[in-house]
Design a protein around this motif. Structure first.
Motif, PDB file in Angstrom:
ATOM      1  N   GLN A 174       0.809  -1.217   0.000  1.00 21.30           N
ATOM      2  CA  GLN A 174       0.000   0.000   0.000  1.00 21.30           C
ATOM      3  C   GLN A 174       0.843   1.268   0.000  1.00 21.30           C
ATOM      4  O   GLN A 174       0.353   2.349  -0.335  1.00 21.30           O
ATOM      5  CB  GLN A 174      -0.922   0.021   1.224  1.00 21.30           C
ATOM      6  N   ALA A 175       2.100   1.158   0.381  1.00 25.47           N
ATOM      7  CA  ALA A 175       2.949   2.344   0.542  1.00 25.47           C
ATOM      8  C   ALA A 175       3.307   2.958  -0.810  1.00 25.47           C
ATOM      9  O   ALA A 175       3.574   2.265  -1.793  1.00 25.47           O
ATOM     10  CB  ALA A 175       4.222   1.979   1.295  1.00 25.47           C
ATOM     11  N   ILE A 176       3.327   4.282  -0.821  1.00 24.48           N
ATOM     12  CA  ILE A 176       3.791   5.051  -1.972  1.00 24.48           C
ATOM     13  C   ILE A 176       4.872   5.997  -1.458  1.00 24.48           C
ATOM     14  O   ILE A 176       4.672   6.668  -0.434  1.00 24.48           O
ATOM     15  CB  ILE A 176       2.645   5.863  -2.606  1.00 24.48           C
ATOM     16  N   LEU A 177       5.991   6.057  -2.129  1.00 23.85           N
ATOM     17  CA  LEU A 177       7.069   6.969  -1.761  1.00 23.85           C
ATOM     18  C   LEU A 177       7.140   8.094  -2.777  1.00 23.85           C
ATOM     19  O   LEU A 177       7.236   7.850  -3.978  1.00 23.85           O
ATOM     20  CB  LEU A 177       8.412   6.237  -1.708  1.00 23.85           C
ATOM     21  N   SER A 178       7.066   9.320  -2.295  1.00 19.22           N
ATOM     22  CA  SER A 178       7.217  10.490  -3.154  1.00 19.22           C
ATOM     23  C   SER A 178       8.630  11.037  -3.006  1.00 19.22           C
ATOM     24  O   SER A 178       9.043  11.428  -1.911  1.00 19.22           O
ATOM     25  CB  SER A 178       6.190  11.561  -2.760  1.00 19.22           C
ATOM     26  N   LEU A 179       9.366  11.026  -4.097  1.00 17.79           N
ATOM     27  CA  LEU A 179      10.726  11.556  -4.123  1.00 17.79           C
ATOM     28  C   LEU A 179      10.632  13.031  -4.484  1.00 17.79           C
ATOM     29  O   LEU A 179      10.414  13.394  -5.634  1.00 17.79           O
ATOM     30  CB  LEU A 179      11.571  10.768  -5.115  1.00 17.79           C
ATOM     31  N   ASP A 180      10.758  13.887  -3.477  1.00 24.18           N
ATOM     32  CA  ASP A 180      10.464  15.313  -3.608  1.00 24.18           C
ATOM     33  C   ASP A 180      11.736  16.109  -3.891  1.00 24.18           C
ATOM     34  O   ASP A 180      12.794  15.847  -3.303  1.00 24.18           O
ATOM     35  CB  ASP A 180       9.840  15.854  -2.315  1.00 24.18           C
ATOM     36  N   CYS A 181      11.587  17.105  -4.773  1.00 22.09           N
ATOM     37  CA  CYS A 181      12.713  18.000  -5.026  1.00 22.09           C
ATOM     38  C   CYS A 181      12.187  19.388  -5.353  1.00 22.09           C
ATOM     39  O   CYS A 181      11.021  19.580  -5.695  1.00 22.09           O
ATOM     40  CB  CYS A 181      13.608  17.482  -6.152  1.00 22.09           C
ATOM     41  N   ARG A 182      13.094  20.347  -5.237  1.00 25.34           N
ATOM     42  CA  ARG A 182      12.785  21.720  -5.608  1.00 25.34           C
ATOM     43  C   ARG A 182      14.016  22.288  -6.316  1.00 25.34           C
ATOM     44  O   ARG A 182      15.117  22.233  -5.783  1.00 25.34           O
ATOM     45  CB  ARG A 182      12.454  22.559  -4.370  1.00 25.34           C
ATOM     46  N   HIS A 183      13.816  22.808  -7.519  1.00 24.44           N
ATOM     47  CA  HIS A 183      14.919  23.361  -8.323  1.00 24.44           C
ATOM     48  C   HIS A 183      16.070  22.354  -8.437  1.00 24.44           C
ATOM     49  O   HIS A 183      17.242  22.698  -8.230  1.00 24.44           O
ATOM     50  CB  HIS A 183      15.406  24.684  -7.737  1.00 24.44           C
ATOM     51  N   ARG A 241      16.754   0.112  -3.004  1.00 22.89           N
ATOM     52  CA  ARG A 241      16.325  -1.173  -2.461  1.00 22.89           C
ATOM     53  C   ARG A 241      15.267  -1.000  -1.382  1.00 22.89           C
ATOM     54  O   ARG A 241      14.533  -1.951  -1.077  1.00 22.89           O
ATOM     55  CB  ARG A 241      17.524  -1.930  -1.896  1.00 22.89           C
ATOM     56  N   ALA A 242      15.180   0.184  -0.793  1.00 19.35           N
ATOM     57  CA  ALA A 242      14.184   0.453   0.245  1.00 19.35           C
ATOM     58  C   ALA A 242      12.885   1.015  -0.317  1.00 19.35           C
ATOM     59  O   ALA A 242      11.938   1.237   0.435  1.00 19.35           O
ATOM     60  CB  ALA A 242      14.762   1.432   1.271  1.00 19.35           C
ATOM     61  N   TRP A 243      12.853   1.217  -1.629  1.00 26.54           N
ATOM     62  CA  TRP A 243      11.663   1.828  -2.228  1.00 26.54           C
ATOM     63  C   TRP A 243      10.512   0.827  -2.318  1.00 26.54           C
ATOM     64  O   TRP A 243      10.727  -0.355  -2.621  1.00 26.54           O
ATOM     65  CB  TRP A 243      11.987   2.332  -3.627  1.00 26.54           C
ATOM     66  N   PRO A 244       9.283   1.300  -2.105  1.00 26.25           N
ATOM     67  CA  PRO A 244       8.123   0.439  -2.332  1.00 26.25           C
ATOM     68  C   PRO A 244       7.840   0.277  -3.820  1.00 26.25           C
ATOM     69  O   PRO A 244       8.567   0.814  -4.673  1.00 26.25           O
ATOM     70  CB  PRO A 244       6.995   1.191  -1.620  1.00 26.25           C
ATOM     71  N   SER A 245       6.760  -0.406  -4.140  1.00 25.94           N
ATOM     72  CA  SER A 245       6.483  -0.727  -5.541  1.00 25.94           C
ATOM     73  C   SER A 245       5.947   0.460  -6.341  1.00 25.94           C
ATOM     74  O   SER A 245       5.994   0.440  -7.571  1.00 25.94           O
ATOM     75  CB  SER A 245       5.487  -1.889  -5.628  1.00 25.94           C
ATOM     76  N   THR A 246       5.438   1.479  -5.671  1.00 21.01           N
ATOM     77  CA  THR A 246       4.902   2.661  -6.354  1.00 21.01           C
ATOM     78  C   THR A 246       5.653   3.896  -5.898  1.00 21.01           C
ATOM     79  O   THR A 246       5.797   4.130  -4.687  1.00 21.01           O
ATOM     80  CB  THR A 246       3.400   2.828  -6.071  1.00 21.01           C
ATOM     81  N   LEU A 247       6.128   4.680  -6.859  1.00 20.36           N
ATOM     82  CA  LEU A 247       6.890   5.890  -6.559  1.00 20.36           C
ATOM     83  C   LEU A 247       6.341   7.076  -7.333  1.00 20.36           C
ATOM     84  O   LEU A 247       5.870   6.935  -8.462  1.00 20.36           O
ATOM     85  CB  LEU A 247       8.369   5.694  -6.894  1.00 20.36           C
ATOM     86  N   VAL A 248       6.431   8.246  -6.706  1.00 15.06           N
ATOM     87  CA  VAL A 248       6.062   9.513  -7.328  1.00 15.06           C
ATOM     88  C   VAL A 248       7.318  10.372  -7.419  1.00 15.06           C
ATOM     89  O   VAL A 248       8.086  10.466  -6.455  1.00 15.06           O
ATOM     90  CB  VAL A 248       4.993  10.255  -6.492  1.00 15.06           C
ATOM     91  N   VAL A 249       7.532  10.990  -8.566  1.00 18.62           N
ATOM     92  CA  VAL A 249       8.597  11.984  -8.706  1.00 18.62           C
ATOM     93  C   VAL A 249       7.926  13.350  -8.633  1.00 18.62           C
ATOM     94  O   VAL A 249       7.233  13.770  -9.559  1.00 18.62           O
ATOM     95  CB  VAL A 249       9.367  11.812 -10.023  1.00 18.62           C
ATOM     96  N   MET A 250       8.115  14.032  -7.506  1.00 20.57           N
ATOM     97  CA  MET A 250       7.422  15.282  -7.208  1.00 20.57           C
ATOM     98  C   MET A 250       8.384  16.464  -7.350  1.00 20.57           C
ATOM     99  O   MET A 250       9.238  16.693  -6.501  1.00 20.57           O
ATOM    100  CB  MET A 250       6.857  15.236  -5.782  1.00 20.57           C
ATOM    101  N   THR A 251       8.241  17.195  -8.456  1.00 25.66           N
ATOM    102  CA  THR A 251       9.070  18.374  -8.687  1.00 25.66           C
ATOM    103  C   THR A 251       8.254  19.595  -8.270  1.00 25.66           C
ATOM    104  O   THR A 251       7.450  20.126  -9.033  1.00 25.66           O
ATOM    105  CB  THR A 251       9.486  18.468 -10.161  1.00 25.66           C
ATOM    106  N   LEU A 252       8.452  20.041  -7.032  1.00 30.98           N
ATOM    107  CA  LEU A 252       7.555  21.044  -6.450  1.00 30.98           C
ATOM    108  C   LEU A 252       7.568  22.370  -7.186  1.00 30.98           C
ATOM    109  O   LEU A 252       6.542  23.038  -7.281  1.00 30.98           O
ATOM    110  CB  LEU A 252       7.906  21.246  -4.970  1.00 30.98           C
ATOM    111  N   ASP A 253       8.719  22.771  -7.709  1.00 33.55           N
ATOM    112  CA  ASP A 253       8.759  24.064  -8.386  1.00 33.55           C
ATOM    113  C   ASP A 253       8.060  24.034  -9.739  1.00 33.55           C
ATOM    114  O   ASP A 253       7.833  25.082 -10.341  1.00 33.55           O
ATOM    115  CB  ASP A 253      10.196  24.556  -8.564  1.00 33.55           C
ATOM    116  N   ARG A 254       7.684  22.853 -10.217  1.00 30.31           N
ATOM    117  CA  ARG A 254       6.902  22.756 -11.460  1.00 30.31           C
ATOM    118  C   ARG A 254       5.389  22.717 -11.182  1.00 30.31           C
ATOM    119  O   ARG A 254       4.604  22.916 -12.106  1.00 30.31           O
ATOM    120  CB  ARG A 254       7.293  21.508 -12.244  1.00 30.31           C
ATOM    121  N   VAL A 255       4.991  22.438  -9.942  1.00 29.94           N
ATOM    122  CA  VAL A 255       3.575  22.288  -9.620  1.00 29.94           C
ATOM    123  C   VAL A 255       2.845  23.615  -9.830  1.00 29.94           C
ATOM    124  O   VAL A 255       3.244  24.659  -9.288  1.00 29.94           O
ATOM    125  CB  VAL A 255       3.398  21.804  -8.171  1.00 29.94           C
ATOM    126  N   GLY A 256       1.782  23.602 -10.630  1.00 24.22           N
ATOM    127  CA  GLY A 256       1.006  24.802 -10.878  1.00 24.22           C
ATOM    128  C   GLY A 256       1.735  25.879 -11.646  1.00 24.22           C
ATOM    129  O   GLY A 256       1.264  27.017 -11.729  1.00 24.22           O
TER     130      GLY A 256
END
Length: 244
Positions: free
Chosen positions: A147-156, A170-185
């Motif tokens: 059920q776990a989702i890991l969001s790999l967050d970055c800014r610039h 190796r510690a990552w779960p099966s679902t990952l998000v690449v979250m580029t915060l400075d691109r959001v909106g």
């Protein structure tokens, strides 16, 4: 102009950014500047109304249950999560699953929120943001939690990563998000370079992009980069993409 059709190979996952009981418009991760949403899809910023409009505009692929991503910004910023609103969203549709980032510091904090939601908890998938994880030990067990989702967050292009999650595939779960915060909106397009670099470290995982989508061409580029889905809010509210 009619919006471009969504690609069947890439799932568009609508996003609610919740703050102070309202849905707000995210702007480059600058949370002090977020204001209640103004949308072409719905009047007002009540979470249930906005959620219903987004799900109607962007239904799930055939044979799939609806999914809504929720950034619980009060909790991400250290305040209490709005469990009443989360429960109300889950009550909208017994098939709806929420992917919720509520600033979880570890698995225990995610479990506490699920316990607070009671009977609805089975339909909440916790999103662990790398900006919020307390430290290296907080990654323990995520890889074995379906059920776990890991969001790999970055800014610039700089990782937001006190736990060192970015360098421990190796510690990552099966679902990952690449979250580029400075691109959001921002309307500046997706950060495909960061997405591709991280995906290359574990291409067998399910990868979801976040931030920057402007139109159908950006969705096509995300699909070509190997994304199974992309988190989208502004382009839906502004009418630039959708199947409705």
């Amino acid at each position: 102009m009619r919006p471009m059709l969504l690609l069947p190979s890439l799932q568009v996952i609508p996003v609610l950014d919740l703050l102070g009981g309202h849905v707000v418009r995210a702007q480059r991760g600058e949370r002090h500047a977020y204001r209640p949403i103004v949308s072409r899809l719905v009047a007002g910023s009540r979470p249930r109304d906005v959620a219903a409009a987004l799900l109607a505009r962007c239904p799930p692929p055939a044979g799939s249950d609806p999914v809504l991503y929720v950034a619980e910004l009060d909790a991400i910023q250290g305040r209490a999560a709005d469990t009443e609103t989360l429960a109300a969203l889950l009550a909208m549709d017994p098939a709806l699953t929420l992917w919720v980032d509520a600033g979880f510091r570890d698995r225990a904090s995610a479990q506490a929120l699920r316990q607070a939601l009671g009977r609805h908890a089975a339909r909440l998938r916790p999103v662990y943001g790398s900006e919020s994880l307390a430290g290296p030990d907080a990654l323990a067990g995520l890889a074995s939690d379906p059920q776990a989702i890991l969001s790999l967050d970055c800014r610039h292009a700089s990782p937001m990563d006190p736990a060192g999650a970015w360098t421990r595939p190796r510690a990552w779960p099966s679902t990952l998000v690449v979250m580029t915060l400075d691109r959001v909106g921002s309307g500046s397009g997706p950060d495909l370079a960061t997405f591709a670099r991280l995906r290359a470290m574990a291409p067998e995982r399910t990868w979801i992009g976040a931030g920057g989508i402007r139109d159908g061409a950006d969705l096509q580029a995300g699909a070509a980069a190997g994304a199974a889905g992309w988190l989208v809010a502004s382009a839906l509210h502004d009418g630039h993409i959708g199947t409705g």
